[in-house]
Design a protein around this motif. Structure first.
Motif, PDB file in Angstrom:
ATOM      1  N   ASN A 132      44.244  28.234  39.365  1.00 51.64           N
ATOM      2  CA  ASN A 132      44.029  27.209  38.365  1.00 51.64           C
ATOM      3  C   ASN A 132      42.752  27.413  37.571  1.00 51.64           C
ATOM      4  OD1 ASN A 132      46.532  25.971  38.811  1.00 51.64           O
ATOM      5  ND2 ASN A 132      45.627  24.084  39.395  1.00 51.64           N
ATOM      6  N   ILE A 133      41.917  28.062  38.018  1.00 52.11           N
ATOM      7  CA  ILE A 133      40.434  28.183  37.479  1.00 52.11           C
ATOM      8  C   ILE A 133      40.492  29.796  37.104  1.00 52.11           C
ATOM      9  CG2 ILE A 133      38.140  27.893  37.405  1.00 52.11           C
ATOM     10  CD1 ILE A 133      38.510  25.488  39.096  1.00 52.11           C
ATOM     11  N   TRP A 134      39.909  30.166  35.878  1.00 50.50           N
ATOM     12  CA  TRP A 134      39.881  31.596  35.813  1.00 50.50           C
ATOM     13  C   TRP A 134      38.351  31.644  35.045  1.00 50.50           C
ATOM     14  CZ3 TRP A 134      44.623  32.943  31.943  1.00 50.50           C
ATOM     15  CH2 TRP A 134      45.515  32.788  32.566  1.00 50.50           C
ATOM     16  N   TYR A 135      37.624  32.776  35.521  1.00 53.02           N
ATOM     17  CA  TYR A 135      36.437  33.177  34.800  1.00 53.02           C
ATOM     18  C   TYR A 135      36.694  34.650  34.613  1.00 53.02           C
ATOM     19  CZ  TYR A 135      34.074  28.667  36.157  1.00 53.02           C
ATOM     20  OH  TYR A 135      33.476  27.549  36.138  1.00 53.02           O
ATOM     21  N   PHE A 136      35.909  35.005  33.411  1.00 52.91           N
ATOM     22  CA  PHE A 136      36.332  36.308  32.727  1.00 52.91           C
ATOM     23  C   PHE A 136      35.311  36.615  31.608  1.00 52.91           C
ATOM     24  CE2 PHE A 136      38.904  32.969  30.972  1.00 52.91           C
ATOM     25  CZ  PHE A 136      38.589  33.271  29.477  1.00 52.91           C
ATOM     26  N   GLY A 137      35.358  37.837  31.191  1.00 51.96           N
ATOM     27  CA  GLY A 137      34.597  38.430  30.077  1.00 51.96           C
ATOM     28  C   GLY A 137      33.144  38.054  30.178  1.00 51.96           C
ATOM     29  N   TYR A 138      32.527  37.435  29.274  1.00 54.79           N
ATOM     30  CA  TYR A 138      31.197  37.147  28.874  1.00 54.79           C
ATOM     31  C   TYR A 138      30.866  35.711  29.034  1.00 54.79           C
ATOM     32  CZ  TYR A 138      30.328  41.972  27.694  1.00 54.79           C
ATOM     33  OH  TYR A 138      30.421  43.396  27.741  1.00 54.79           O
ATOM     34  N   ASN A 139      30.748  35.183  30.339  1.00 55.13           N
ATOM     35  CA  ASN A 139      30.598  33.855  30.788  1.00 55.13           C
ATOM     36  C   ASN A 139      31.486  32.828  30.418  1.00 55.13           C
ATOM     37  OD1 ASN A 139      27.651  34.756  29.144  1.00 55.13           O
ATOM     38  ND2 ASN A 139      27.492  34.250  31.503  1.00 55.13           N
ATOM     39  N   GLY A 140      32.884  33.297  30.000  1.00 57.86           N
ATOM     40  CA  GLY A 140      33.983  32.484  29.765  1.00 57.86           C
ATOM     41  C   GLY A 140      34.659  32.065  30.989  1.00 57.86           C
ATOM     42  N   GLY A 141      35.504  31.026  30.719  1.00 57.03           N
ATOM     43  CA  GLY A 141      36.294  30.506  31.737  1.00 57.03           C
ATOM     44  C   GLY A 141      37.274  29.398  31.156  1.00 57.03           C
ATOM     45  N   LEU A 142      38.339  29.283  32.001  1.00 56.47           N
ATOM     46  CA  LEU A 142      39.386  28.251  31.732  1.00 56.47           C
ATOM     47  C   LEU A 142      39.765  27.176  33.126  1.00 56.47           C
ATOM     48  CD1 LEU A 142      41.550  30.303  29.330  1.00 56.47           C
ATOM     49  CD2 LEU A 142      40.302  28.242  28.566  1.00 56.47           C
ATOM     50  N   ASP A 143      39.995  26.093  32.849  1.00 53.77           N
ATOM     51  CA  ASP A 143      40.111  25.223  33.915  1.00 53.77           C
ATOM     52  C   ASP A 143      41.821  24.746  33.508  1.00 53.77           C
ATOM     53  OD1 ASP A 143      41.000  23.247  35.647  1.00 53.77           O
ATOM     54  OD2 ASP A 143      38.812  22.653  35.839  1.00 53.77           O
ATOM     55  N   ALA A 154      38.424  38.601  38.606  1.00 54.37           N
ATOM     56  CA  ALA A 154      39.256  37.681  39.492  1.00 54.37           C
ATOM     57  C   ALA A 154      38.607  36.553  40.044  1.00 54.37           C
ATOM     58  CB  ALA A 154      39.775  38.639  40.784  1.00 54.37           C
ATOM     59  N   SER A 155      39.464  35.532  40.231  1.00 52.95           N
ATOM     60  CA  SER A 155      38.881  34.010  40.521  1.00 52.95           C
ATOM     61  C   SER A 155      40.047  33.493  41.629  1.00 52.95           C
ATOM     62  CB  SER A 155      38.971  33.265  39.298  1.00 52.95           C
ATOM     63  OG  SER A 155      37.972  33.558  38.212  1.00 52.95           O
ATOM     64  N   ILE A 156      39.221  32.764  42.434  1.00 50.51           N
ATOM     65  CA  ILE A 156      40.316  32.366  43.562  1.00 50.51           C
ATOM     66  C   ILE A 156      39.773  30.515  43.754  1.00 50.51           C
ATOM     67  CG2 ILE A 156      39.078  32.867  45.510  1.00 50.51           C
ATOM     68  CD1 ILE A 156      43.012  32.662  45.277  1.00 50.51           C
ATOM     69  N   SER A 157      40.859  29.428  43.893  1.00 54.15           N
ATOM     70  CA  SER A 157      40.489  28.414  44.067  1.00 54.15           C
ATOM     71  C   SER A 157      41.241  28.154  45.558  1.00 54.15           C
ATOM     72  CB  SER A 157      41.192  27.555  43.040  1.00 54.15           C
ATOM     73  OG  SER A 157      40.333  27.830  41.817  1.00 54.15           O
ATOM     74  N   ASP A 158      41.118  26.823  45.998  1.00 54.96           N
ATOM     75  CA  ASP A 158      41.949  26.213  47.089  1.00 54.96           C
ATOM     76  C   ASP A 158      43.195  25.911  46.651  1.00 54.96           C
ATOM     77  OD1 ASP A 158      41.273  23.646  46.175  1.00 54.96           O
ATOM     78  OD2 ASP A 158      39.610  23.370  47.730  1.00 54.96           O
ATOM     79  N   SER A 159      43.889  25.166  47.670  1.00 51.70           N
ATOM     80  CA  SER A 159      45.170  24.695  47.288  1.00 51.70           C
ATOM     81  C   SER A 159      45.075  23.452  46.482  1.00 51.70           C
ATOM     82  CB  SER A 159      45.948  24.229  48.641  1.00 51.70           C
ATOM     83  OG  SER A 159      45.294  23.292  49.553  1.00 51.70           O
ATOM     84  N   ASP A 160      44.147  22.722  46.299  1.00 52.45           N
ATOM     85  CA  ASP A 160      43.793  21.572  45.322  1.00 52.45           C
ATOM     86  C   ASP A 160      43.304  22.125  44.102  1.00 52.45           C
ATOM     87  OD1 ASP A 160      44.675  19.730  47.189  1.00 52.45           O
ATOM     88  OD2 ASP A 160      42.709  19.929  48.406  1.00 52.45           O
ATOM     89  N   GLY A 161      42.906  23.466  43.866  1.00 52.10           N
ATOM     90  CA  GLY A 161      42.609  23.835  42.341  1.00 52.10           C
ATOM     91  C   GLY A 161      41.193  23.689  42.462  1.00 52.10           C
ATOM     92  N   ASN A 162      40.214  23.717  43.417  1.00 50.23           N
ATOM     93  CA  ASN A 162      39.140  23.617  43.427  1.00 50.23           C
ATOM     94  C   ASN A 162      38.470  25.152  43.731  1.00 50.23           C
ATOM     95  OD1 ASN A 162      38.600  20.769  43.470  1.00 50.23           O
ATOM     96  ND2 ASN A 162      39.524  20.915  45.683  1.00 50.23           N
ATOM     97  N   LEU A 163      37.688  25.499  42.721  1.00 46.72           N
ATOM     98  CA  LEU A 163      36.913  26.860  42.563  1.00 46.72           C
ATOM     99  C   LEU A 163      36.469  27.214  43.980  1.00 46.72           C
ATOM    100  CD1 LEU A 163      36.411  29.421  41.014  1.00 46.72           C
ATOM    101  CD2 LEU A 163      33.960  28.214  40.348  1.00 46.72           C
ATOM    102  N   LEU A 164      36.813  28.360  44.711  1.00 50.52           N
ATOM    103  CA  LEU A 164      35.759  28.931  45.834  1.00 50.52           C
ATOM    104  C   LEU A 164      35.066  29.915  45.537  1.00 50.52           C
ATOM    105  CD1 LEU A 164      39.014  29.251  48.296  1.00 50.52           C
ATOM    106  CD2 LEU A 164      37.257  27.342  48.171  1.00 50.52           C
TER     107      LEU A 164
END
Length: 237
Positions: A24-35, A56-66
């Protein structure tokens, strides 16, 4: 056993993929991200990545960023460098510098698979490697507990993964450089298989080896895009 059979190639397509909360949470590029937790993407500006390509990004089963990574540095949920989280063998110019999957049978261990860049088509020496993150450490912000374990070199800048049907195990698929061989690793509670399943199919690539690779959500097709050339689609069974 997994085998990959050529179906057809050179066409454009769109695949819809319904992600779990872990994506559910992405981080990418130059300081970019989407929730995506609200159902509508929200722009994030607190990311620490500075990369042209794979991440690559990974969150927990509740969508909280890890945590998240560009394949070189791992950042925790507080956007600080994770303990022992530097020096991974991905590359900022690799199409798929990193992917993250959970280790089956655990709640805290994650594998970070990294891919080197081909460095102007020379075949990156670091190839496909993996590192391990333990999220139970440091009060839940995690630490890298092992890193840069070589699986195969050289490989093209492509790696993907999918959960096996009716199982908590995963397939991780990469493609050898200057070859038509796909290599598929089984990831289970015992770890990562040391010997991959090898499937020889499609065209040999030693030039223009960048581009995406993706397995369909139902696990029956694998598509490979070759930059400036086209797309190959295979049965995955």
């Amino acid at each position: 056993m997994k085998s990959i059979l050529l179906t057809f190639f050179f066409f454009c397509f769109t695949i819809s993929n319904f992600a779990q909360n872990e994506a559910n949470i992405w981080y990418f590029g130059y300081n970019g991200g989407l929730d995506f937790n609200s159902g509508t993407p929200v722009v994030l500006l607190d990311g620490q990545l500075s990369t042209n390509e794979g991440c690559a990004s990974i969150s927990d089963s509740d969508g909280n960023l890890l945590f998240y990574t560009d394949g070189i540095t791992v950042y925790n949920k507080n956007h600080s460098i994770m303990q022992n989280g530097t020096g991974l063998k991905g590359d900022s110019s690799s199409t798929h510098s990193a992917i993250i999957i959970p280790k089956p049978g655990t709640t805290n261990i994650y594998y970070v698979f990294t891919l080197d860049s081909l460095h102007l088509y020379g075949g990156g020496v670091n190839g496909l490697q993996f590192s391990e993150v333990d999220m139970s450490l440091n009060g839940g912000i995690g630490a890298v507990i092992s890193k840069n374990k070589l699986l195969h070199t050289p490989v093209n800048e492509k790696v993907t993964a999918i959960k096996r049907p009716n199982s908590d195990e995963y397939w991780v698929v990469a493609h050898k450089y200057d070859s038509n061989e796909f290599i598929t690793y089984n990831v289970s509670a015992s770890g990562i298989s040391s010997t991959p399943i090898v499937s020889s199919v499609g065209f040999i690539r030693s030039l223009r080896t960048t581009g995406q690779i993706k397995i369909s959500p139902d696990g029956t097709k694998l598509a490979v895009a070759w930059t400036g050339i086209g797309v190959e689609v295979f049965n995955f069974n």
